[in-house]
Design a protein around this motif. Structure first.
Motif, short mmCIF file in Angstrom:
data_model
loop_
_atom_site.label_atom_id
_atom_site.label_comp_id
_atom_site.label_asym_id
_atom_site.label_seq_id
_atom_site.Cartn_x
_atom_site.Cartn_y
_atom_site.Cartn_z
N LYS A 33 -11.65 -0.72 10.97
CA LYS A 33 -11.04 -1.03 9.53
C LYS A 33 -11.30 -2.33 8.78
O LYS A 33 -11.13 -2.49 7.72
CB LYS A 33 -9.23 -0.92 9.78
CG LYS A 33 -8.99 0.41 10.35
CD LYS A 33 -7.55 0.58 10.49
CE LYS A 33 -7.00 1.70 11.09
NZ LYS A 33 -6.66 2.72 9.91
N SER A 64 -6.59 -3.64 1.40
CA SER A 64 -7.22 -2.34 2.02
C SER A 64 -6.54 -1.16 1.41
O SER A 64 -7.13 -0.07 1.33
CB SER A 64 -7.01 -2.22 3.34
OG SER A 64 -5.83 -1.99 3.88
N GLU A 69 -7.80 2.68 2.54
CA GLU A 69 -7.59 2.38 4.01
C GLU A 69 -6.21 1.89 3.97
O GLU A 69 -5.80 0.79 3.71
CB GLU A 69 -8.51 1.41 4.43
CG GLU A 69 -8.63 1.13 5.87
CD GLU A 69 -8.95 2.42 6.89
OE1 GLU A 69 -8.22 3.12 7.45
OE2 GLU A 69 -10.13 2.82 6.56
N ILE A 71 -3.48 0.44 7.05
CA ILE A 71 -3.53 -0.55 8.14
C ILE A 71 -1.81 -0.74 8.23
O ILE A 71 -1.25 -1.50 7.44
CB ILE A 71 -4.20 -1.96 8.08
CG1 ILE A 71 -5.83 -1.55 8.00
CG2 ILE A 71 -4.24 -2.66 9.48
CD1 ILE A 71 -6.54 -2.80 7.53
#
Length: 541
Positions: A33, A64, A69, A71
Motif C-alpha cells: 500500500k 491515500s 487506496e 488504509i
C-alpha cells in the motif's frame, strides 16, 4: 490446576504468535500500500520512533483515500509498528564543535544587516523528492532549472572561490558571503555555510539543492526588495509540514496546509532575489527587478501589467512566452491527483543560461534557454538612399529589445556577452566590412559593438570581480521595448561586384570562453554562442 495452566500456555502462545505475525503483516501491508505514492526506499531510508511513524502513516492514509487506496486504522498501526521495529529512532545529536564555531562566527562577528534573519534548521524543511511524490510534472520542470542548480553550478563555484582570494577588505569579504546567502539560502540561514571559503562539498544534500520547492513556498514576510530581504516560516519537516503558500485560492492538500499568497503572483516576489546590490557600498550590481519595474511592462494596473511570472512561468518547450510572442495559458494539474485547471504556472526557470543547464544534464532546459533568447530581440537595417563605387558609405542597424521585460542583457552583465556580428561582402565574396567575429581562441573582435556593464574599483580601474567594485564605469544595454542604432562605415572600391550582401546577427553567450577556461581549466566546456536573431539584405550600386 492443570486446566488453568493449559489455558495460560494457550494464551501466551497466542499472544506470542500474534506478536510474531504482526511485523510480517505490517511489512506486507507496507509493500502493498505504500508504493503507490512514492518509492518504498524513501520510507526505508528514514528512522523514526513508533509515535512519529504513527503520525506519518495516519497522515498518508488520509492522502491515500484520494487515490482510491483505503488504509484502515488498524493497518496504519501495523505499518507504523513494522517501520518502527526496524531500528531505534536516531536521537538528535548536539551540534558538532565546527557547527558551534560557525554559529559563533555568524552571530558574534557578523553584525552586518546582511545577517539580519531568523535562523532555521535543515530538518524543518521538506526535500524536493518528497514534493515529487504528488507534484511529478512540476518537480521535473524544477529539477533541471537554474534554481535547482544555483549552488552546484560549476562556473559559479569556481568564480566565487577565485574572487574570494582577491577580496581583502571587510566590505569585499561581506560581498563574497552574499553570493552564498543567495545561492544556498537554507545553507546560509541554518549557519551550515557562511562563505566561499567553506567546503562546498560538505554541505548537506537539501541546502545544496539551491532554491527548492519548500523554500520559495515558505517565503512569508517581505522586509525589503532585493538582496534576499525576506523571512521564511518553516514547519517541522515531513512529519509536520509548513503551510505552503501559492497562487491558488481554493487549493487543499491532505499532506500539508495551504494558503493563497498574492505575493507569489507578482514581480515583487522575484524582486526579493533578482535585485542585487553590493553588501557594503550598495552599488547596484544586478537590477533585473528594477529594470522591469521602470519598464512599459509595469503599467501600474494589475489588469494590464505583465509580471515576471507572465513570461518566465508560462514558458515550456516550444512556447518561449516572451514579450514579443504569445503567452498562452498552460492547462493542467498542479499535482498528480488534483483537478484540472485552466492554467498551471511552469517551473522551468532557465532564463538565458544554455550553458549550465546542458552541462548539468538537461538538454531540454538548455534548448528552452535558446528559444527564449531567439525571441527576445529584433534587427532592422537602415540604408542610405543610394550607394556608389569609390565612396565611403554607411549602414545603420537598429537593435530592438522586443521580447525581454528587462534590459538586454540582464543579471550578471559584467560577465554576460551580447554583441553584433556584421559582415558586408560583394557578389564575389570580397569582404568590405567585418565586425564582431570570434578569433581562434573564442575572443570577440575588440571593435565589435558589445552590450554589457563594466564595473570599476575605488581607483577607477576596470574589474570583473563584483566584490571589488564601488562604481560603474560603463553600462551600454538595451531597455525593455527600447532600441539602439549602431552606425557602420565602409568603403566601396571601384572593382566590387554588385550586389553587396549584408549579414547581421545579434549573438549572446553566458560568459566568455576565456573566463570559462580560467575558472575550470581543462574541464571548461565550450561556451555556446547563441544567434538571437539574423538580418540579411542587399545593396544595389
Amino acid at each position: 490446576m492443570k486446566i488453568i495452566i493449559s489455558i495460560l500456555i494457550i494464551m501466551f502462545s497466542s499472544s506470542f504468535a500474534f506478536a510474531s505475525a504482526s511485523p510480517d503483516k505490517g511489512e506486507q501491508l507496507f509493500k502493498a500500500k505504500c508504493k503507490k505514492c512514492h518509492t518504498l526506499e524513501r520510507a526505508l531510508e528514514k528512522t523514526k520512533s513508533l509515535s512519529a511513524w504513527k503520525k506519518t502513516t495516519t497522515r498518508m492514509a488520509k492522502y491515500s483515500e484520494q487515490t482510491g487506496e483505503i488504509i484502515t486504522s488498524s493497518e496504519v498501526v501495523m505499518i507504523a509498528e513494522y517501520l518502527a521495529g526496524r531500528g531505534e529512532a536516531k536521537k538528535e545529536s548536539p551540534p558538532e564543535k565546527s557547527e558551534e564555531m560557525a554559529i559563533k562566527r555568524m552571530t558574534d562577528i557578523e553584525k552586518h544587516e546582511m545577517f539580519d534573519f531568523k535562523k532555521v534548521r535543515v530538518n524543518q524543511f521538506i526535500e524536493p523528492e518528497v514534493c515529487e511524490g504528488c507534484h511529478t510534472e512540476i518537480f521535473e520542470q524544477w529539477n533541471g532549472s537554474m534554481h535547482s542548480k544555483a549552488f552546484v553550478d560549476p562556473l559559479w563555484r569556481a568564480a566565487t572561490k577565485l574572487f574570494l582570494k582577491e577580496a581583502k577588505s571587510t566590505g569585499e569579504i561581506l560581498e563574497m558571503k552574499a553570493c552564498v546567502k543567495c545561492h544556498t539560502p537554507l545553507g546560509f540561514r541554518s549557519y551550515l555555510i557562511s562563505s566561499p571559503a567553506d567546503d562546498y562539498d560538505k554541505l548537506p544534500e537539501l541546502p545544496a539543492q539551491g532554491i527548492f520547492c519548500n523554500w520559495c513556498h515558505n517565503i512569508s514576510e517581505v522586509k525589503h526588495l532585493g538582496d534576499a530581504g525576506y523571512e521564511v516560516e518553516p514547519g517541522g519537516g515531513e512529519d509536520d509540514p509548513s503551510t505552503m503558500l501559492g497562487p491558488f485560492k481554493d487549493s487543499s492538500s491532505p499532506f500539508h496546509p495551504t494558503k493563497y499568497s498574492e505575493l507569489h503572483t507578482r514581480s515583487e516576489f522575484c524582486g526579493l532575489c533578482h535585485n542585487v546590490s553590493h553588501a557594503e557600498n550598495k552599488l547596484p550590481i544586478e537590477q533585473t527587478y528594477s529594470e522591469w519595474k521602470n519598464s512599459p511592462y509595469n503599467t501600474g494596473d494589475p489588469e494590464t501589467t505583465v509580471n515576471c511570472q507572465d513570461c518566465h512561468m508560462r514558458q515550456r518547450p516550444g512556447i518561449p512566452a516572451t514579450g514579443k510572442t504569445d503567452r498562452p495559458d498552460n492547462p493542467g494539474r498542479a499535482c498528480d491527483d488534483c483537478p484540472e485547471r485552466d492554467h498551471i504556472w511552469t517551473h522551468y526557470f532557465v532564463g538565458a543560461n544554455a550553458v549550465v543547464t546542458k552541462l548539468l544534464g538537461s538538454d531540454k532546459h538548455a534548448k528552452m534557454a535558446i528559444e527564449r533568447l531567439q525571441n527576445a530581440a529584433d534587427l532592422e537595417l537602415i540604408k542610405n538612399d543610394s550607394y556608389d563605387k569609390k565612396s565611403l558609405s554607411h549602414i545603420q542597424v537598429k537593435v530592438i529589445n522586443s521580447g525581454a521585460g528587462h534590459y538586454l542583457p540582464t543579471g550578471l552583465t559584467e560577465v554576460r556577452q551580447m554583441w553584433l556580428d556584421v559582415s558586408i561582402t560583394d557578389a564575389s565574396g570580397k569582404s568590405l566590412l567585418r565586425s564582431g567575429k570570434l578569433d581562434n581562441e573564442g575572443n570577440i573582435d575588440r571593435n565589435a559593438v558589445q552590450y554589457y556593464t563594466q564595473l570599476g574599483n575605488d581607483k577607477g580601474e576596470p574589474v570583473l570581480n563584483a566584490a571589488l567594485a564601488d562604481r560603474i564605469l560603463y553600462d551600454y544595454r538595451i531597455p525593455p521595448k527600447g532600441y539602439v542604432i549602431e552606425k557602420y562605415a565602409f568603403y566601396i572600391p571601384d572593382d566590387v561586384k554588385a550586389p553587396l550582401k549584408i549579414d547581421v546577427s545579434l549573438k549572446y553567450r553566458s560568459a566568455s570562453q576565456a573566463l570559462a577556461n580560467t575558472l575550470l581549466g581543462d574541464n571548461a566546456p565550450e561556451i555556446p554562442v547563441v544567434v538571437m536573431t539574423i538580418l540579411k539584405d542587399e545593396i544595389d550600386l
